[in-house]
Design a protein around this motif. Structure first.
Motif: not given
Length: 290
Positions: A76-95
């Motif tokens: 008998a075998d098993g596998f349990l996995s938990y992944l939590r992610t947080n991502y942020s990105n900020t763009d300052d634009a000039t034209f």
């Protein structure tokens, strides 16, 4: 990382566990230029971006073996996995130039988690004539949830100075579940030959729920873009094989296999299998593309 193993009489076990944390941030500069058919620039945008990302992972992998007697074994075998992610990105634009881009400064944030689980049970038996029988059954599940928040200001405006030009919120949930089973019987047949008969089958089911709310009232009317999808696939196969050991270092495997798969069965009959010449494409609206 951690691993523990031991053996008690006819039973042995192994447990592996893992904890992982990652964090990083970085700055990026991007220069974008659009041109006309003559190759002349029509719009120029420079982005100064800041990215941040963090992830946390925890997993455990247990395995237990039993020697029931001299001829029978169970694993008998098993596998349990938990992944939590947080991502942020900020763009300052000039034209530059007179024709601006659709959006200027922007922010993007994503939060999510993924849970994965799998378990299996394998039974094997050895007969007195050196024949063997092995069967296996597994269950698996995967669940992914994400929330995306994106905001853009009009070119030349500060992002949080007033109402954004685009305020997009997306919630998505995807669940995959399924089972698989297989078995094979292998027995000696004549001199230098061994026959194997077996089967395997599986069932997979997917559920997707995506809710999107776009507030783009300063550009086009608000839009709600929701999607739901539920589908299932079944597969079953049988096979027979002859292992012919011509020489100690040379073996020929001859066999036949029959396999049947239902294809994708969508709950509301919205899935297209292969090519549908009568399908009508949805109208394309370039203002919806980001």
């Amino acid at each position: 990382d951690m691993q523990q193993s031991d053996k008690l009489d006819d039973m042995g076990y192994t447990v592996s566990a893992n904890l992982k944390s990652q964090k990083w941030h970085g700055d990026r500069a991007t220069h974008q230029t659009t041109t006309n058919t003559a190759g002349e620039p029509t719009a120029i945008r420079d982005l100064a971006s800041t990215e941040r990302n963090e992830s946390y992972t925890a997993s455990i992998t247990p395995r237990v073996t039993w020697q029931l007697n001299q001829r029978d074994n169970l694993v008998a075998d098993g596998f349990l996995s938990y992944l939590r992610t947080n991502y942020s990105n900020t763009d300052d634009a000039t034209f530059a130039l007179d024709i601006p881009w659709l959006y200027g400064d922007g922010e993007f944030a994503q939060h999510g988690y993924t849970f994965t689980g799998r378990s299996g049970l394998t039974y094997s038996h050895e007969f007195e004539n050196a024949a063997t029988l092995e069967t296996k059954f597994t269950l698996n599940a995967n669940r992914r949830w994400f929330r995306n928040d994106r905001q853009f200001a009009l070119p030349g405006e500060a992002l949080h100075a007033g109402e954004p030009a685009l305020d997009r919120n997306v919630h998505s949930l995807t669940t995959d579940t399924g089972w698989a089973a297989s078995g094979k019987y292998r027995a000696p047949f004549r001199e230098k030959h061994a026959l194997t008969f077996g089967w395997d089958g599986e069932s997979s089911r997917r559920y997707e729920d995506r809710i999107q709310r776009d507030d783009i009232s300063r550009v086009t009317p608000p839009q709600d873009l929701d999607e739901k999808y539920t589908a299932q696939v079944y597969r079953l196969a049988f096979f027979a094989q002859d292992d012919w050991r011509i020489r100690p270092n040379f073996t020929v495997n001859l066999g036949l296999r029959y396999e049947r798969e239902t294809g994708t069965i969508e709950r509301f009959n919205r899935a297209v299998i292969d090519f549908d010449p009568n399908a009508v494409p949805a109208p394309y609206n370039h203002s919806n593309v980001m």
